[in-house]
Design a protein around this motif. Structure first.
Motif, PDB file in Angstrom:
ATOM      1  N   GLY A   1       0.771  -1.190  -0.265  1.00 43.52           N
ATOM      2  CA  GLY A   1       0.155  -0.416  -0.384  1.00 43.52           C
ATOM      3  C   GLY A   1       0.680   1.213   0.193  1.00 43.52           C
ATOM      4  N   ASN A   2       2.069   1.086   0.215  1.00 43.68           N
ATOM      5  CA  ASN A   2       2.683   2.708  -0.670  1.00 43.68           C
ATOM      6  C   ASN A   2       2.832   3.203  -1.686  1.00 43.68           C
ATOM      7  OD1 ASN A   2       4.336   1.647   2.136  1.00 43.68           O
ATOM      8  ND2 ASN A   2       5.368  -0.099   1.161  1.00 43.68           N
ATOM      9  N   THR A   3       2.327   4.059  -1.560  1.00 43.57           N
ATOM     10  CA  THR A   3       2.856   5.094  -2.351  1.00 43.57           C
ATOM     11  C   THR A   3       3.667   5.187  -3.651  1.00 43.57           C
ATOM     12  OG1 THR A   3       2.860   7.206  -1.457  1.00 43.57           O
ATOM     13  CG2 THR A   3       0.426   6.608  -2.086  1.00 43.57           C
ATOM     14  N   ALA A   4       3.985   6.400  -4.851  1.00 42.13           N
ATOM     15  CA  ALA A   4       5.462   6.522  -5.509  1.00 42.13           C
ATOM     16  C   ALA A   4       5.797   7.488  -4.684  1.00 42.13           C
ATOM     17  CB  ALA A   4       4.640   7.206  -6.508  1.00 42.13           C
ATOM     18  N   ILE A   5       5.314   8.372  -3.524  1.00 45.57           N
ATOM     19  CA  ILE A   5       6.143   9.542  -2.445  1.00 45.57           C
ATOM     20  C   ILE A   5       6.469   8.660  -1.555  1.00 45.57           C
ATOM     21  CG2 ILE A   5       5.475  10.841  -0.467  1.00 45.57           C
ATOM     22  CD1 ILE A   5       5.267  12.172  -3.975  1.00 45.57           C
TER      23      ILE A   5
ATOM     24  N   GLY B   1      -1.177   7.123   5.172  1.00 43.60           N
ATOM     25  CA  GLY B   1      -0.420   5.572   5.284  1.00 43.60           C
ATOM     26  C   GLY B   1      -0.349   4.570   4.794  1.00 43.60           C
ATOM     27  N   ASN B   2       0.497   2.441   5.022  1.00 33.63           N
ATOM     28  CA  ASN B   2       0.532   2.176   3.811  1.00 33.63           C
ATOM     29  C   ASN B   2      -0.542   1.249   4.972  1.00 33.63           C
ATOM     30  OD1 ASN B   2       2.299   1.762   6.734  1.00 33.63           O
ATOM     31  ND2 ASN B   2       3.506   0.754   4.727  1.00 33.63           N
ATOM     32  N   CYS B   3      -0.657  -0.090   4.359  1.00 35.61           N
ATOM     33  CA  CYS B   3      -1.353  -0.990   4.653  1.00 35.61           C
ATOM     34  C   CYS B   3      -1.367  -1.165   6.538  1.00 35.61           C
ATOM     35  CB  CYS B   3      -1.250  -2.204   4.393  1.00 35.61           C
ATOM     36  SG  CYS B   3       0.505  -3.061   4.763  1.00 35.61           S
ATOM     37  N   VAL B   4       0.296  -0.680   6.646  1.00 41.19           N
ATOM     38  CA  VAL B   4      -0.078  -0.944   8.632  1.00 41.19           C
ATOM     39  C   VAL B   4       0.114   0.380   9.114  1.00 41.19           C
ATOM     40  CG1 VAL B   4       1.134  -2.786   9.013  1.00 41.19           C
ATOM     41  CG2 VAL B   4       2.556  -0.515   8.727  1.00 41.19           C
TER      42      VAL B   4
ATOM     43  N   ASN C   1       1.914   3.340   8.600  1.00 36.92           N
ATOM     44  CA  ASN C   1       3.068   3.721   8.044  1.00 36.92           C
ATOM     45  C   ASN C   1       3.072   5.426   7.657  1.00 36.92           C
ATOM     46  OD1 ASN C   1       4.637   1.914   9.877  1.00 36.92           O
ATOM     47  ND2 ASN C   1       5.184   1.096   8.183  1.00 36.92           N
ATOM     48  N   THR C   2       3.302   6.077   7.423  1.00 34.94           N
ATOM     49  CA  THR C   2       3.119   7.908   7.218  1.00 34.94           C
ATOM     50  C   THR C   2       4.577   7.780   6.261  1.00 34.94           C
ATOM     51  OG1 THR C   2       3.991   9.026   9.127  1.00 34.94           O
ATOM     52  CG2 THR C   2       1.501   8.590   8.784  1.00 34.94           C
ATOM     53  N   LEU C   3       4.713   8.795   5.569  1.00 30.83           N
ATOM     54  CA  LEU C   3       5.696   8.789   4.605  1.00 30.83           C
ATOM     55  C   LEU C   3       6.948   9.508   5.759  1.00 30.83           C
ATOM     56  CD1 LEU C   3       7.088   9.627   2.290  1.00 30.83           C
ATOM     57  CD2 LEU C   3       6.473  12.363   2.462  1.00 30.83           C
ATOM     58  N   LEU C   4       6.897   9.747   6.908  1.00 33.16           N
ATOM     59  CA  LEU C   4       8.387  10.225   8.096  1.00 33.16           C
ATOM     60  C   LEU C   4       8.664   8.485   8.833  1.00 33.16           C
ATOM     61  CD1 LEU C   4       7.013  13.487  10.172  1.00 33.16           C
ATOM     62  CD2 LEU C   4       8.727  12.873   8.592  1.00 33.16           C
ATOM     63  N   HIS C   5       7.193   8.038   8.549  1.00 29.31           N
ATOM     64  CA  HIS C   5       7.436   6.206   8.766  1.00 29.31           C
ATOM     65  C   HIS C   5       8.656   5.961   8.094  1.00 29.31           C
ATOM     66  CE1 HIS C   5       4.245   6.834  11.507  1.00 29.31           C
ATOM     67  NE2 HIS C   5       4.807   5.846  12.105  1.00 29.31           N
ATOM     68  N   GLU C   6       8.609   5.980   7.426  1.00 32.37           N
ATOM     69  CA  GLU C   6       9.005   5.089   6.124  1.00 32.37           C
ATOM     70  C   GLU C   6      10.309   6.393   5.379  1.00 32.37           C
ATOM     71  OE1 GLU C   6       9.135   2.993   4.316  1.00 32.37           O
ATOM     72  OE2 GLU C   6       6.960   2.079   5.979  1.00 32.37           O
ATOM     73  N   ILE C   7      10.745   7.461   5.830  1.00 40.36           N
ATOM     74  CA  ILE C   7      11.959   8.023   6.018  1.00 40.36           C
ATOM     75  C   ILE C   7      12.970   8.103   7.175  1.00 40.36           C
ATOM     76  CG2 ILE C   7      12.793  10.462   6.417  1.00 40.36           C
ATOM     77  CD1 ILE C   7      10.623  11.847   4.265  1.00 40.36           C
ATOM     78  N   VAL C   8      12.552   7.645   8.027  1.00 42.20           N
ATOM     79  CA  VAL C   8      13.758   6.693   9.248  1.00 42.20           C
ATOM     80  C   VAL C   8      14.552   5.840   8.660  1.00 42.20           C
ATOM     81  CG1 VAL C   8      11.885   6.859  11.160  1.00 42.20           C
ATOM     82  CG2 VAL C   8      12.206   5.386   9.986  1.00 42.20           C
TER      83      VAL C   8
ATOM     84  N   LEU D   1       2.983  15.859  12.232  1.00 43.38           N
ATOM     85  CA  LEU D   1       3.236  14.831  11.126  1.00 43.38           C
ATOM     86  C   LEU D   1       4.626  13.606  12.090  1.00 43.38           C
ATOM     87  CD1 LEU D   1       3.832  15.662   7.497  1.00 43.38           C
ATOM     88  CD2 LEU D   1       1.804  13.990   8.334  1.00 43.38           C
ATOM     89  N   VAL D   2       5.075  14.217  13.334  1.00 46.36           N
ATOM     90  CA  VAL D   2       5.570  13.733  13.793  1.00 46.36           C
ATOM     91  C   VAL D   2       4.733  12.718  15.018  1.00 46.36           C
ATOM     92  CG1 VAL D   2       6.093  15.367  15.487  1.00 46.36           C
ATOM     93  CG2 VAL D   2       8.104  13.713  15.204  1.00 46.36           C
ATOM     94  N   GLU D   3       3.780  13.429  15.616  1.00 46.84           N
ATOM     95  CA  GLU D   3       2.813  12.726  16.479  1.00 46.84           C
ATOM     96  C   GLU D   3       1.960  11.392  16.015  1.00 46.84           C
ATOM     97  OE1 GLU D   3       2.618  13.711  19.232  1.00 46.84           O
ATOM     98  OE2 GLU D   3       4.275  15.281  19.169  1.00 46.84           O
ATOM     99  N   VAL D   4       1.811  11.441  14.427  1.00 47.66           N
ATOM    100  CA  VAL D   4       1.101  10.182  14.202  1.00 47.66           C
ATOM    101  C   VAL D   4       1.671   8.845  14.166  1.00 47.66           C
ATOM    102  CG1 VAL D   4      -0.200   9.751  11.459  1.00 47.66           C
ATOM    103  CG2 VAL D   4       0.247  11.788  12.457  1.00 47.66           C
TER     104      VAL D   4
END
Length: 664
Positions: A54-58, A89-92, A94-101, A129-132
């Motif tokens: 469920g991840n987008t291109a971003i 978010g993707n299937c779990v 995870n937002t953009l910041l979750h993936e950026i880590v 966003l950092v709180e999501v």
């Protein structure tokens, strides 16, 4: 099947069209120019899922670790959609910041924070966003720590507006510090612990603190690491002992972060000229820096050195983390005794209200123990507690002793000397845990402590002594020994440690019993010449009495058995006391000596009873005869009642000692 039908089925079952498949190929081959070109044509496709998760291109663009690419793709979208995709978010979830880590460049997160700041004026109310949080309750900050991304963690921590401690626990009660320790990211754990010391007291859903968790990870410590060989051990020894907390990164101002460098000089140049002591410290720090730099170059050139260095870095960081956690651990202060009344000494808490709550909680626990103790018999209570107790319920001190982690045990005892006296609810002390789990290093560490003699006498709630713990094989670990002979050699080391104590005990016992046997022999020998009633013309007065015959037989048997027991105990005292003498020879002699001594004492008491019946004149009344017969045999009954259970106990102990040797 016709070609048109195949195409129709493919269209029905395919999740992605040709454009998205092309974007997937570009991302897999890291052709980010082609990737960006595909979505420039159809910008709204940036909101569609690009993979099975469920991840987008971003989301996928974060794999490029290219801040410019991420910013360009986000700017392709209208402002409202841009805000939406950053929070998507993707299937779990995870937002953009979750993936950026996962990125090594903190500027990737900087792009998101910058665009968020520009768009926040257009949104009335929102969570930063950092709180999501995702479905597991992890914020991007928590996820960065869990994955060991210290650099990204520090950067995101600077952008937290509210209380940063709200990020430290996820939905399953696992703290951010627990997650770091489970991932063995000890540098991150040290940074977090210095940020908030209260994390050390937090317990996860299993009731484990971080120190208990660390005490179950023996392989991250040097004391439990298998031998690497002579050459590798030499390299390990020569590698720097300090500098493993060095962070080569800098903050946004380009300045070194406070506390990140262990080599920082402890002298203040502005305070005046350096004296000789400070100059020596300065010179040592300079030498350490040079030595560290040289080994760092060698580690990059030679993979073997780099691998050993990473291992030593893990050991040093784990040891540093353990030291910080030990300073916050007070669990050893709750100690239990044989009457199941815990001795509770509370640490100094942060506030008076917390202290009152803690005291009330301890009172409730004490009341529950007292109620259980009053309603259940003591053996049954001990059995229930023994069955309910597991390894994870022990304090960090006992858990580390069972795991063989010398570093934790040593630090706890050094910081809190009285911790060595701690007793668990099932009445195990640190020595029991070390012996039961065959941790020879812990045993040797405790043996050097003055409290060792007081620890060896502890009996557990299951009635096991220290020797019983040695005999238990369910906790035996081969410890990578190559064969049965080496396993036997490892076990014999334990017997060598117990050999001296066994010799002292059996010598003292034999000496004491031989003294009693000599005393009995002296008494019965004198009684043979001073017969009851005396004699006339060399003939005993009561010669024809059956009681006199009984006296004569018991007196002779008492004399013979007491002298035989003296000989037996003397043979024990003169034996060489070799290790294998404890297998059959000494236990048999000890059993025989005890049996002869007990039998001689019984015969002595019977001879005494016969003497009483002979010397006291009885009238021909039944009740007086019965009374004096009972009085005469009362000492024998008391002796049997008090001494035979002891004899049975000694038999069991000797039998267990023999079984213990047979198991080896």
């Amino acid at each position: 099947m016709a070609e048109s039908e195949r195409e129709s089925i493919k269209e029905q079952i395919s999740m992605f069209d040709e454009k998205m498949i092309s974007a997937q190929r570009a991302a897999r081959s890291e052709n980010w120019r082609e990737f960006k070109k595909i979505f420039k044509v159809d910008r709204m496709r940036l909101l569609d899922p690009l993979d099975l998760f469920g991840n987008t291109a971003i989301h996928i663009a974060t794999h490029s670790d290219n801040p410019n690419l991420l910013q360009e793709l986000l700017e392709l979208l209208p402002r409202q959609e841009r805000w939406r995709v950053m929070r998507m978010g993707n299937c779990v979830n995870n937002t953009l910041l979750h993936e950026i880590v996962f990125c090594t460049t903190v500027d990737m997160a900087g792009v998101v924070f910058k665009l968020e700041k520009e768009l926040q004026e257009e949104v009335e109310s929102y969570d930063p966003l950092v709180e999501v949080r995702n479905d597991s309750g992890e914020s991007p900050l928590f996820r960065a720590a869990k994955l060991g991304k210290l650099k990204m963690l520090k950067y995101m921590a600077n952008h937290v507006v509210g209380d940063i401690r709200s990020h430290f626990v996820r939905f399953d009660r696992c703290s951010i510090l627990h997650a770091c320790i489970l991932g063995q990211f000890f540098d991150v754990a040290i940074w977090l612990l210095k940020l908030d010391g209260n994390l050390a007291q937090h317990k996860d859903m299993d009731g484990l603190t971080c120190l208990q968790l660390l005490a179950n990870m023996p392989l991250v410590f040097r004391s439990q690491t298998p031998s690497m060989g002579a050459v590798k051990n030499l390299v390990y020894y020569l590698l720097p002992d300090e500098g493993y907390e060095i962070d080569d990164d800098y903050d946004e101002k380009g300045e070194e972060e406070e506390g990140s460098v262990l080599f920082r000089l402890r002298t203040d140049l502005e305070s005046g000229p350096l004296d000789k002591a400070k100059q020596s410290v300065h010179q040592f720090a300079a030498f350490s820096r040079i030595n560290y730099a040289i080994w760092k170059i060698l580690a990059k050139e030679f993979n073997g050195i780099g691998h050993i260095w990473e291992k030593k870095k893990q050991h040093k960081l784990a040891e540093c983390l353990a030291e910080l956690l030990v300073q916050k651990d007070f669990s050893w202060q709750i100690s239990f005794h044989s009457n199941f009344q815990p001795l509770i000494v509370l640490p100094i808490l942060s506030s008076k209200l917390d202290r009152i709550k803690e005291i009330q909680l301890m009172k409730e626990k004490r009341q529950l123990v007292e109620i259980a103790h009053s309603r259940i018999s003591k053996p049954l209570l001990k059995e229930s507690i023994s069955k309910a107790s597991h390894f994870k319920n022990y304090t960090p001190l006992l858990m580390a002793a069972g795991s063989g982690i010398v570093e934790i045990v040593e630090k706890i005892i050094d910081m809190n000397p009285e911790a060595i006296s701690h007793v668990s609810q099932d009445e195990h002390n640190v020595l029991h845990m070390a012996v039961k789990h065959r941790q020879l290093k812990i045993f040797n560490l405790i043996k050097r402590n003055s409290a060792f003699k007081s620890l060896i006498h502890r009996i557990t709630g299951e009635g096991r002594t220290l020797l019983h713990q040695v005999a238990r094989m369910e906790f035996y670990k081969e410890q990578r020994l190559p064969g049965v002979a080496f396993q036997l050699q490892d076990e014999l080391r334990w017997y060598e440690d117990m050999h001296k104590e066994a010799k002292c005990w059996i010598k003292e016992t034999a000496q004491s019993c031989s003294t009693v046997a000599v005393l009995v022999a002296t008494v019965v020998f004198a009684a043979a010449y001073t017969i009851p009633g005396g004699s006339e013309n060399g003939t005993p007065v009561f010669f024809g009495s059956r009681v006199f015959l009984f006296f004569t037989v018991t007196d002779v048997v008492a004399l013979v058995s007491s002298l035989a027991s003296v000989v037996t105990f003397l043979s024990i005292l003169t034996s060489p006391f070799e290790l294998w003498d404890f297998y059959k020879s000494l236990p048999r002699k000890l059993n025989l000596g005890f049996a002869l001594l007990f039998f001689s004492l019984v015969c002595t008491m019977l001879a005494f009873s016969a003497t009483v019946l002979l010397t006291i004149q009885l009238e021909n009344t039944k009740w007086t005869s019965v009374l004096f017969y009972c009085a005469g045999f009362l000492p024998v009954a008391i002796f049997a009642w008090m001494q035979f259970p002891l004899y049975k106990t000694l038999q069991k102990l000797v039998r267990r000692l023999c079984n213990r040797v047979k198991q080896v």
